[in-house]
Motif scaffolding. Structure first.
Motif, mmCIF file in Angstrom:
data_model
loop_
_atom_site.group_PDB
_atom_site.id
_atom_site.type_symbol
_atom_site.label_atom_id
_atom_site.label_comp_id
_atom_site.label_asym_id
_atom_site.label_seq_id
_atom_site.Cartn_x
_atom_site.Cartn_y
_atom_site.Cartn_z
ATOM 1 N N ARG A 1 0.853 -1.122 -0.014
ATOM 2 C CA ARG A 1 -0.069 -0.209 -0.141
ATOM 3 C C ARG A 1 0.854 1.075 0.101
ATOM 4 O O ARG A 1 0.569 2.391 -0.757
ATOM 5 C CB ARG A 1 -1.099 -0.057 1.012
ATOM 6 C CG ARG A 1 -2.047 -1.132 1.087
ATOM 7 C CD ARG A 1 -3.218 -0.697 2.110
ATOM 8 N NE ARG A 1 -2.743 -1.327 3.687
ATOM 9 C CZ ARG A 1 -2.690 -2.650 3.876
ATOM 10 N NH1 ARG A 1 -3.371 -3.568 3.298
ATOM 11 N NH2 ARG A 1 -2.053 -2.933 5.271
ATOM 12 N N PHE A 2 2.049 1.118 0.792
ATOM 13 C CA PHE A 2 2.948 2.432 0.666
ATOM 14 C C PHE A 2 3.539 2.463 -0.624
ATOM 15 O O PHE A 2 3.579 3.754 -1.227
ATOM 16 C CB PHE A 2 4.088 2.045 1.828
ATOM 17 C CG PHE A 2 4.876 3.281 1.703
ATOM 18 C CD1 PHE A 2 4.595 4.431 2.607
ATOM 19 C CD2 PHE A 2 6.451 3.114 1.353
ATOM 20 C CE1 PHE A 2 5.561 5.687 2.609
ATOM 21 C CE2 PHE A 2 7.092 3.956 0.997
ATOM 22 C CZ PHE A 2 6.955 5.121 1.973
ATOM 23 N N HIS A 3 3.731 1.415 -1.309
ATOM 24 C CA HIS A 3 4.420 1.582 -2.651
ATOM 25 C C HIS A 3 3.552 2.276 -3.625
ATOM 26 O O HIS A 3 3.798 3.148 -4.465
ATOM 27 C CB HIS A 3 4.676 0.066 -3.372
ATOM 28 C CG HIS A 3 5.359 0.242 -4.575
ATOM 29 N ND1 HIS A 3 4.344 -0.016 -5.679
ATOM 30 C CD2 HIS A 3 6.519 0.440 -5.129
ATOM 31 C CE1 HIS A 3 5.111 -0.023 -6.889
ATOM 32 N NE2 HIS A 3 6.491 -0.025 -6.428
ATOM 33 N N ASP A 4 2.099 1.905 -3.464
ATOM 34 C CA ASP A 4 1.061 2.407 -4.457
ATOM 35 C C ASP A 4 1.056 3.951 -4.001
ATOM 36 O O ASP A 4 0.817 4.817 -4.821
ATOM 37 C CB ASP A 4 -0.191 1.817 -3.935
ATOM 38 C CG ASP A 4 -0.513 0.529 -4.458
ATOM 39 O OD1 ASP A 4 0.387 0.078 -5.435
ATOM 40 O OD2 ASP A 4 -1.225 -0.167 -4.459
ATOM 41 N N GLU A 5 1.254 4.399 -2.543
ATOM 42 C CA GLU A 5 0.913 5.834 -2.205
ATOM 43 C C GLU A 5 2.246 6.634 -2.963
ATOM 44 O O GLU A 5 2.073 7.624 -3.528
ATOM 45 C CB GLU A 5 0.998 5.767 -0.615
ATOM 46 C CG GLU A 5 1.463 7.196 -0.202
ATOM 47 C CD GLU A 5 -0.011 7.704 -0.008
ATOM 48 O OE1 GLU A 5 -0.184 9.173 0.360
ATOM 49 O OE2 GLU A 5 -1.095 7.248 -0.329
ATOM 50 N N VAL A 6 3.403 6.045 -2.923
ATOM 51 C CA VAL A 6 4.706 6.604 -3.278
ATOM 52 C C VAL A 6 4.448 6.718 -5.031
ATOM 53 O O VAL A 6 4.765 7.882 -5.561
ATOM 54 C CB VAL A 6 5.837 5.862 -3.321
ATOM 55 C CG1 VAL A 6 7.098 6.366 -4.050
ATOM 56 C CG2 VAL A 6 6.195 5.836 -1.601
ATOM 57 N N ARG A 7 3.794 5.804 -5.719
ATOM 58 C CA ARG A 7 3.552 5.695 -7.075
ATOM 59 C C ARG A 7 2.534 6.767 -7.291
ATOM 60 O O ARG A 7 2.517 7.917 -8.225
ATOM 61 C CB ARG A 7 3.234 4.531 -7.651
ATOM 62 C CG ARG A 7 3.993 3.573 -7.350
ATOM 63 C CD ARG A 7 5.580 3.837 -8.431
ATOM 64 N NE ARG A 7 5.038 3.405 -9.806
ATOM 65 C CZ ARG A 7 5.780 3.904 -10.918
ATOM 66 N NH1 ARG A 7 6.768 4.817 -10.608
ATOM 67 N NH2 ARG A 7 5.453 3.460 -12.135
#
Length: 269
Positions: free
Chosen positions: A86-92
């Motif tokens: 989910r954090f990866h999606d937020e960064v993207r």
């Protein structure tokens, strides 16, 4: 909530409003930036864009107190795959917001006064042309708060200021003034004050807007073709890197030191 847009004579002027102190970039900003630039890209009446900040500063950068609650689960010790994903999606998503300025077919001229820190530097790195007032200060400060900068400065600024200057700014997190920014090519010109810098940005935008719009857009597309492919690959890599390695005791210490207004004590954990 975080941006205003005014259009006159084929030039759009986008002004950062915050609402965080010093136009700090919180959830509203990251949600609204790609919407604004997507609309400007699609508007046939707009041929160039001026980007500036309200008040004395362009932006203090990421609004850490506002953004940290969204990342709490991944910053917790022992975070598992789901919160990291989910954090990866937020960064993207944040990367996409910044990229919307670079991807806008209308040239973007950033007029910078006061502080331009972190996320603010990411945003102006995505602009085509940058000018500053004499009081401008710039900082790629993420390393000082135990973060690897992941929104585009590490990918875009190498082609603007060169590898040596970029590595110095990124590895030290130091502040530089407008004169140094001019010497290394971060900005095209420096003007005596905020009004003069904004006036110059508007004049450049008007000059661009007077040219054939399709030729201007094609020129920007060709100039950015090679760079944006390389940038996109770098953004994917750093998003994955931070999703894997960002959680650390040093990051927690950086946040607590920031909130407590004290120097951090990093341990490398």
């Amino acid at each position: 909530m975080s941006l205003t847009v005014e259009v006159s004579d084929h030039v759009a002027e986008v002004t950062l409003l915050g609402p965080g102190k010093g136009n700090a970039m919180g959830p509203d900003f990251w949600r609204e930036l790609p919407v604004v630039f997507g609309a400007l890209d699609a508007d046939p009446e707009v041929r160039a864009v001026v980007l500036t900040g309200s008040g004395a500063h362009f932006s203090y950068g990421l609004d850490l107190p506002a953004m940290m609650p969204r990342w709490g689960e991944v910053l917790a010790e022992g975070a598992l795959a789901a919160p990291r994903a989910r954090f990866h999606d937020e960064v993207r998503a944040l990367q996409h917001a910044v990229t919307s300025a670079a991807a806008c077919r209308k040239p973007v001229i950033a007029a910078v006064s006061g502080w331009c820190v972190g996320g603010g530097l990411d945003v102006i790195a995505a602009a085509d042309i940058r000018v500053a007032s004499a009081d401008a200060r710039f900082s790629l400060r993420e390393v000082k708060v135990a973060i690897v900068a992941d929104l585009g400065s590490l990918q875009r600024l190498a082609g603007v200021i060169g590898e040596g200057h970029l590595r110095e700014l990124a590895l030290t997190g130091k502040d530089i003034d407008a004169d140094r920014a001019l010497r290394i090519g971060l900005v095209n010109d420096v003007y005596p004050d905020q009004t003069a810098a904004l006036t110059a940005a508007r004049a450049t935008a008007a000059e661009i807007a007077a040219n054939p719009p399709l030729a201007v857009q094609g020129t920007k597309d060709v100039l950015g073709h090679e760079r944006e492919h390389r940038v996109a690959d770098g953004l994917r890599y750093v998003a994955a890197w931070n999703a894997a390695f960002l959680p650390s005791k040093d990051l927690g210490e950086a946040v607590q030191a920031f909130l407590g207004r004290r120097p951090p004590e990093f341990t490398g954990q």
